[in-house]
Design an enzyme around this catalytic site. Structure first.
Site, PDB file in Angstrom:
ATOM      1  N   ASP A 140      -7.408  -7.306   2.197  1.00 57.89           N
ATOM      2  CA  ASP A 140      -6.266  -7.306   3.212  1.00 57.89           C
ATOM      3  C   ASP A 140      -6.574  -6.640   4.401  1.00 57.89           C
ATOM      4  O   ASP A 140      -7.373  -5.644   4.594  1.00 57.89           O
ATOM      5  CB  ASP A 140      -5.034  -6.542   2.681  1.00 57.89           C
ATOM      6  CG  ASP A 140      -4.953  -4.921   3.048  1.00 57.89           C
ATOM      7  OD1 ASP A 140      -4.570  -4.568   4.131  1.00 57.89           O
ATOM      8  OD2 ASP A 140      -5.732  -4.447   2.175  1.00 57.89           O
TER       9      ASP A 140
ATOM     10  N   CYS B 171     -11.646 -26.665  11.772  1.00 58.74           N
ATOM     11  CA  CYS B 171     -10.406 -26.188  10.962  1.00 58.74           C
ATOM     12  C   CYS B 171      -9.378 -27.019  10.804  1.00 58.74           C
ATOM     13  O   CYS B 171      -9.057 -27.899  11.488  1.00 58.74           O
ATOM     14  CB  CYS B 171     -10.080 -24.800  12.036  1.00 58.74           C
ATOM     15  SG  CYS B 171      -8.374 -24.086  11.115  1.00 58.74           S
TER      16      CYS B 171
ATOM     17  N   CYS C 159      -4.512 -26.330  14.741  1.00 59.09           N
ATOM     18  CA  CYS C 159      -5.747 -26.975  15.009  1.00 59.09           C
ATOM     19  C   CYS C 159      -5.531 -28.573  15.096  1.00 59.09           C
ATOM     20  O   CYS C 159      -6.358 -29.446  15.697  1.00 59.09           O
ATOM     21  CB  CYS C 159      -7.012 -26.723  14.359  1.00 59.09           C
ATOM     22  SG  CYS C 159      -7.486 -25.110  15.041  1.00 59.09           S
TER      23      CYS C 159
ATOM     24  N   ASP D 212       0.880  -1.251  -0.075  1.00 58.32           N
ATOM     25  CA  ASP D 212       0.048   0.131  -0.110  1.00 58.32           C
ATOM     26  C   ASP D 212       0.812   1.255  -0.113  1.00 58.32           C
ATOM     27  O   ASP D 212       2.129   1.180   0.274  1.00 58.32           O
ATOM     28  CB  ASP D 212      -1.122  -0.213   1.197  1.00 58.32           C
ATOM     29  CG  ASP D 212      -0.351  -0.177   2.542  1.00 58.32           C
ATOM     30  OD1 ASP D 212       0.691   0.149   2.422  1.00 58.32           O
ATOM     31  OD2 ASP D 212      -1.315  -0.032   3.456  1.00 58.32           O
TER      32      ASP D 212
ATOM     33  N   CYS E 104      -6.175 -26.135   9.909  1.00 62.29           N
ATOM     34  CA  CYS E 104      -4.797 -25.511   9.932  1.00 62.29           C
ATOM     35  C   CYS E 104      -3.718 -26.429  10.945  1.00 62.29           C
ATOM     36  O   CYS E 104      -4.152 -27.491  11.494  1.00 62.29           O
ATOM     37  CB  CYS E 104      -4.796 -24.323  10.587  1.00 62.29           C
ATOM     38  SG  CYS E 104      -4.998 -24.089  12.513  1.00 62.29           S
TER      39      CYS E 104
ATOM     40  N   HIS F 167      -3.678 -20.103  12.732  1.00 62.27           N
ATOM     41  CA  HIS F 167      -5.092 -20.391  12.941  1.00 62.27           C
ATOM     42  C   HIS F 167      -5.803 -19.343  12.391  1.00 62.27           C
ATOM     43  O   HIS F 167      -6.788 -19.534  11.343  1.00 62.27           O
ATOM     44  CB  HIS F 167      -5.553 -20.772  14.317  1.00 62.27           C
ATOM     45  CG  HIS F 167      -7.047 -20.887  14.474  1.00 62.27           C
ATOM     46  ND1 HIS F 167      -7.824 -21.955  13.867  1.00 62.27           N
ATOM     47  CD2 HIS F 167      -7.945 -19.917  14.964  1.00 62.27           C
ATOM     48  CE1 HIS F 167      -8.982 -21.880  13.992  1.00 62.27           C
ATOM     49  NE2 HIS F 167      -9.173 -20.373  14.399  1.00 62.27           N
TER      50      HIS F 167
END
Ligand SMILES: [Zn+2]
Length: 411
Positions: free
Chosen positions: A301, A339, A344, A93, A341, A370
């Site tokens: 974002d 989840c 997890c 940005d 991930c 996570h």
């Protein structure tokens, strides 16, 4: 030039679409959530772990990298992607938001809830203003060492070309909901003039640096909560040509009243060229992502997912809660049993509770993995639902559970 956006499927009853952004560092399947690595690192998480959790691109901040280590260092390293060992696409940005935040003392992200918003969250009060805007640019004081600096549209383009991200944003004047209507009009005119100067400088730099990978430039739409200003900004920037260049895509920025988020995005996206990608700057709460996607946003974002993770707050299908809460001391289940991930599938809430209480560094790493996975996957699921034609059902199902349980499971 290797930047392209292809719309693969567009909804008939909304502005939502599924597409592919192609950059010199790879493709992004959209809609997509882009995690933030402000200073060329997603705090506490390795780039390999970001790739494993499904991040398709990362967004860094030009203001922070300009101050430290300096944009020339990234240029020498071969650009942001090479420097930070992230082989995929990157965004920067423009630094406009950070630079101007110094002027008004922002403490918060731009999704503002006007009702719960306190004036002292925005206005720096008696504190010294750290930024001053004029028609040429912004003069500001470094938050690191108090040294004075100046950003103009040309300098922002030079800095962003040196940093070398695949997608850059034009330098804009970012206002708040508390600025008056006449000031919003003034800031918008300034942003339009700066946009043309960004295109001119961008053209020059692209020619001078012709051996480097092409960097795409997105214009930023301001206009706060005013329909006529938002539509005018979208019309002006959407059709703007300078030095035979137009914007490759658009960012929707500035003051966004959370309650009117969908309305504001739809005003803008009905006017902007349909075939170009649209990025919603700084928005990442689950409920807001649905609103963005159904109103034609392609990429998002937000620092929220990683920032709250470091304070032990996690997103789950049971709503958002804090792992440091003592009710998790003997909870040997995963943070979120739906989840997939790394955290997890390998750790329990009890372990997370222990490492947060013990202030262990791994706590931030595991919680960030996570939360980023939760948000990235949620937008991936929206993309799949659009392709399958069941977005409305998926949204109702998710928000029904998430909002309902969020009400019960408070921090
Ligand atoms: Zn997880």
């Amino acid at each position: 030039m290797s930047f392209n956006f292809e719309i693969k499927s567009a909804q008939e009853d909304s502005l939502a679409r599924v597409g592919t952004i192609t950059t010199p560092h790879g493709q992004i399947q959209t809609p997509a959530f882009i995690p933030v690595g402000t200073k060329a690192t997603v705090k506490s998480v390795l780039p390999e772990a970001m790739a494993d959790l499904g991040a398709q691109a990362l967004l860094a901040n030009a203001y922070h990298l300009y101050l430290q280590p300096g944009a020339d260092i990234l240029d020498e390293a071969g650009g942001l992607s090479e420097f930070m060992n992230w082989p995929g696409p990157t965004f920067t940005d423009s630094g406009g938001f950070q630079v101007l935040s110094l002027g008004v003392g922002f403490k918060k992200v731009l999704a503002m809830d006007a009702k719960t918003f306190r004036a002292d969250d925005v206005i720096a009060g008696n504190k010294e203003r750290l930024a001053h805007v004029d028609d040429e640019g912004v003069t500001f004081k470094s938050h690191l060492d108090g040294s004075m600096h100046r950003f103009t549209p040309e300098i922002s383009m030079q800095v962003q070309h040196q940093i070398g991200a695949d997608i850059m944003f034009a330098f804009d004047e970012c206002t708040t909901l508390h600025n008056t209507r006449p000031y919003q009009e003034l800031a918008m005119e300034r942003t339009l003039a700066w946009a043309a100067r960004c295109l001119d400088e961008h053209k020059l730099l692209t020619e001078q640096r012709s051996t480097k990978p092409y960097q795409a430039l997105f214009g930023v739409i301001q206009g706060a909560q005013y329909e006529d200003l938002r539509k005018k900004a979208a019309g002006d920037l959407g059709s703007l040509e300078s030095s035979d260049q137009s914007f490759d895509g658009f960012g929707i920025g500035g003051a966004l009243d959370k309650e009117k988020l969908g309305t504001i995005i739809s005003w803008v996206n009905q006017v902007l060229p349909q075939e170009k990608p649209k990025h919603l700057l700084g928005i990442g709460a689950p409920e807001d992502l649905f609103v963005g996607v159904e109103n034609g946003i392609d990429t998002f974002d937000c620092v929220l997912a990683s920032r709250i993770a470091r304070t032990s707050a996690v997103y789950t299908m049971e709503g958002r809660f804090n792992l440091s809460n003592s009710r998790f001391k003997r909870d040997f289940t995963a943070i979120d049993d739906e989840c997939d991930c790394y955290t997890c599938t390998h750790y329990t809430r009890a372990y997370m509770h222990h490492v947060f209480r013990g202030k262990e560094m791994i706590a931030a790493t595991l919680a960030t993995i996570h939360n980023e996975r939760f948000i990235v996957r949620l937008v991936d699921q929206m993309r799949q639902a659009l392709l399958d034609g069941n977005f409305a059902d998926m949204k109702a199902d998710f928000l029904g559970r998430y909002a309902h349980r969020s009400g019960q499971a408070s921090d």
